[in-house]
Design a protein around this motif. Sequence first.
Motif, mmCIF file in Angstrom:
data_model
loop_
_atom_site.group_PDB
_atom_site.id
_atom_site.type_symbol
_atom_site.label_atom_id
_atom_site.label_comp_id
_atom_site.label_asym_id
_atom_site.label_seq_id
_atom_site.Cartn_x
_atom_site.Cartn_y
_atom_site.Cartn_z
ATOM 1 N N LYS A 202 -124.116 -48.937 -4.966
ATOM 2 C CA LYS A 202 -125.422 -47.987 -5.063
ATOM 3 C C LYS A 202 -125.879 -47.905 -3.254
ATOM 4 O O LYS A 202 -126.217 -46.940 -3.000
ATOM 5 C CB LYS A 202 -126.478 -48.965 -5.501
ATOM 6 N N GLY A 206 -123.644 -44.341 -4.952
ATOM 7 C CA GLY A 206 -123.323 -44.393 -6.167
ATOM 8 C C GLY A 206 -122.046 -43.651 -6.208
ATOM 9 O O GLY A 206 -121.207 -42.943 -5.506
ATOM 10 N N ALA A 225 -124.050 -48.044 -11.508
ATOM 11 C CA ALA A 225 -123.170 -47.743 -10.468
ATOM 12 C C ALA A 225 -123.061 -46.256 -10.450
ATOM 13 O O ALA A 225 -122.549 -45.910 -9.218
ATOM 14 C CB ALA A 225 -122.008 -48.499 -10.326
ATOM 15 N N ALA A 227 -123.432 -42.288 -9.636
ATOM 16 C CA ALA A 227 -124.142 -41.334 -9.058
ATOM 17 C C ALA A 227 -124.864 -40.443 -10.050
ATOM 18 O O ALA A 227 -124.135 -40.369 -11.142
ATOM 19 C CB ALA A 227 -123.802 -40.586 -7.899
ATOM 20 N N LYS A 253 -128.942 -40.559 -15.478
ATOM 21 C CA LYS A 253 -128.035 -40.136 -14.592
ATOM 22 C C LYS A 253 -127.546 -38.896 -14.581
ATOM 23 O O LYS A 253 -126.607 -38.285 -13.982
ATOM 24 C CB LYS A 253 -126.937 -41.064 -14.424
#
Length: 324
Positions: A202, A206, A225, A227, A253
């Motif tokens: 992070k 990410g 984790a 992105a 996400k």
Amino acid sequence: MHAITIPEPGGPDALVWAEVPDPQPGPDEVVIAIKASAVNRADLLQRQGHYPPPPGAPPYPGLECSGVITAVGADVTEWQLGQEVCALLAGGGYAEQVAVPAAQLLPVPAGLDVADAAALPEVACTVWSNLVDVAGLRRGEKLLVHGGGSGIGTFAIQLGAALGVTVIATARATDDRHDRLRELGATHVIDYSTEDFVAKVKELGGADVILDIIGAAYLSRNIDALATGGRLVVIGMQGGRKAELNLGALLAKRGSIFATALRARPLEQKAAIVRGVWEEVWPLVEAGRIRPVIDRRLPMAQAAEAHRVIESSEHLGKVLLTLA
């Protein structure tokens, strides 16, 4: 011929070097006199009785090999007797000979020893197909590779670096392991036994793509984790098979999860992957940008010791089984 057989599932000592029938090539197959094979985690699962070979495959372990063509099927035109090759197998690599579909053959890369080439087919096909075909990894992205010291990990680090991405790897900090992974192309290496890989990733913004060999134990942490728009590719289950999926976290996400396996794919899919590796990855190997990372070489008859090495997770890269 002789091969490593598994009369009964069990520990490493369940592997028995025994006399077995010689293979005969089908119309679209060749027979390889094996120079070397490489040990993969799937072989350990097969030895334990958890990962039987697909229908029609040899019953002996071994998902890749290298050697010399000694017989050619009636319909094979691209390959000739005496050629040095390496091959992606559905099984049978722990043997003196193996019959394999011609579409799963690769030439030994220029400048590479024929035995060392056995370390490449399975990892190259697995990593390239998952990172490029499945995840669509692009230059400038960030790639997180779990198990950076494994055969898959060492290859994925090198391929990622060659593709122009930032590579983050997880691996225990034993001896000079982290330094060696950086030499292969990892920009960041995280000791998963003492550090929180989620927090570290992070901090870097990410991961756009995560290549995961752990499975259930890492599922929720991998999603954390990622992105935004990240892609998680699960190719192993060393950390278990079942886990609860937090769909809310995945939706937030806008992430994707892929789960793939190579061994049981139809021949035409394997052939396409092998051809892609030949066209896109082999030039990188011949240019020296990717190389097989070999931890040690053991005689084929000592397959039990090779399995113990893999189970210890103390190796870096591939363990080869060789024949004189």
